[in-house]
Design an enzyme around this catalytic site. Structure first.
Site, PDB file in Angstrom:
ATOM      1  CG  LEU A   1      15.227  -0.337  17.572  1.00 40.77           C
ATOM      2  CD1 LEU A   1      15.638  -1.775  17.293  1.00 40.77           C
ATOM      3  CD2 LEU A   1      15.034  -0.128  19.065  1.00 40.77           C
ATOM      4  CG  ASP A   2      18.889   5.300  19.958  1.00 41.76           C
ATOM      5  OD1 ASP A   2      18.137   6.075  19.341  1.00 41.76           O
ATOM      6  OD2 ASP A   2      18.924   5.206  21.199  1.00 41.76           O
ATOM      7  CE  LYS A   3      26.444   4.311  13.047  1.00 42.01           C
ATOM      8  NZ  LYS A   3      27.400   5.383  12.635  1.00 42.01           N
TER       9      LYS A   3
END
Length: 316
Positions: free
Chosen positions: A99-101
């Site tokens: 998952l992206d930051k």
């Protein structure tokens, strides 16, 4: 799996450091010094500095409600906070995808490499449900339709399996996991993302997990994950097959024709053939011509499909 991946999931080191160990000649597979690109097969014996490396015997799967600002990686010099700081320590624990930051929501972590391969392999098309709040509010039906049909990104065409407008944004289902894919897709159709939350991975839902909380998956939930694949409606439609009895009858009906052209022996007579023979012997040429015209208009070939909606749907 690749050797560096095996070492990482065994809890020896990150993939990058595992590559350094391999290059230094410290890792062997079946008593042979391994090289970069080596693959570990079931039953292989892997050793580091002479000590055997084993995968964790008991697999665990953790569901984490990932907060915004955490990076999904074991080591990153530029990362301020890592997701592994939020969960218990297990040798070989790794994230299933990323998952992206700036993305929140359900993140699965496991020590089971086979489960990770099952959930991330493109052929299985395990669905992921997202809820996006967009800058321009509720996503229009036209934009949702465009997301399902596909939008062209820098790394190729991207499609949503489903897209439904909701208050302040959209809910959409994807089976891929490209970098920042949801954000790029919505930006492409004119709805930049303000907040993105993943609500489900396959049959596992985020539920009532608070931000930063985690839980172990039950054995029943893990079985559901192994059973999860693409939605039935998303698979390639099966070809329509005729019943076996019809196919067998058609095949047997075709054989006498081929035999009659090759052998002078008379064909076994049936009521239908008797009628055809008797007509052919008594009808004049004009009568046969009129009979053929009537047959062409009144009797259609059994294999011919009518040009109707049902016919076309059946064909597809």
């Amino acid at each position: 799996m690749r050797l560096q991946q095996f070492l990482a999931r065994a809890g020896i080191a990150s993939r990058r450091k595992a590559e350094d160990l391999i290059r230094a000649g410290r890792v062997t597979i079946n008593q042979q010094v391994a090289t970069i690109g080596a693959v570990v097969q079931p039953g292989d014996i892997v050793r580091l500095d002479g000590e055997r490396v084993r995968m964790p015997q008991k697999s665990v799967v953790i569901a984490l409600h990932k907060p915004k600002g955490y990076t999904t990686t074991h080591e990153d010099e530029h990362a301020e906070k890592l997701v592994y700081e939020l969960v218990p320590k297990h040798p070989g624990l790794h994230a299933v995808g990323r998952l992206d930051k700036d993305t929140e929501g359900l993140l699965l972590l496991t020590t089971d490499g086979h489960l990770t391969q099952h959930l991330t392999h493109p052929r299985n098309q395990v669905s992921k449900l997202y809820r996006a709040r967009c800058k321009n509010g509720r996503v229009s039906k036209e934009a949702c339709q465009q997301l399902v049909q596909g939008v062209m990104l820098g790394d190729g065409l991207a499609r949503a399996l489903e897209a439904r407008p909701v208050k302040d944004g959209v809910k959409l289902v994807l089976s891929e996991g490209r970098k920042r894919e949801v954000r790029r897709m919505l930006g492409k159709v004119g709805y930049p993302v303000l907040r993105l939350v993943r609500l489900a991975v396959g049959p596992i839902e985020l539920g009532d997990l608070e931000v930063g909380e985690w839980r172990y998956l039950t054995p029943e939930e893990i079985k559901l994950l192994y059973a999860s694949t693409a939605l039935p409606r998303l698979r390639k439609p099966p070809q329509v097959q005729r019943p076996k009895a019809v196919v067998a009858k058609t095949a047997s009906a075709g054989k006498p024709k081929a035999a009659s052209s090759q052998s002078p022996r008379p064909r076994a007579k049936t009521p239908e053939t008797d009628v055809r023979v008797s007509k052919s012997t008594v009808e004049s040429s004009s009568e046969r011509l009129s009979s053929r015209k009537r047959q062409s208009t009144d009797q259609r070939s059994p294999n011919r499909r009518p040009h109707t909606r049902a016919g076309r749907a059946d064909k597809t």
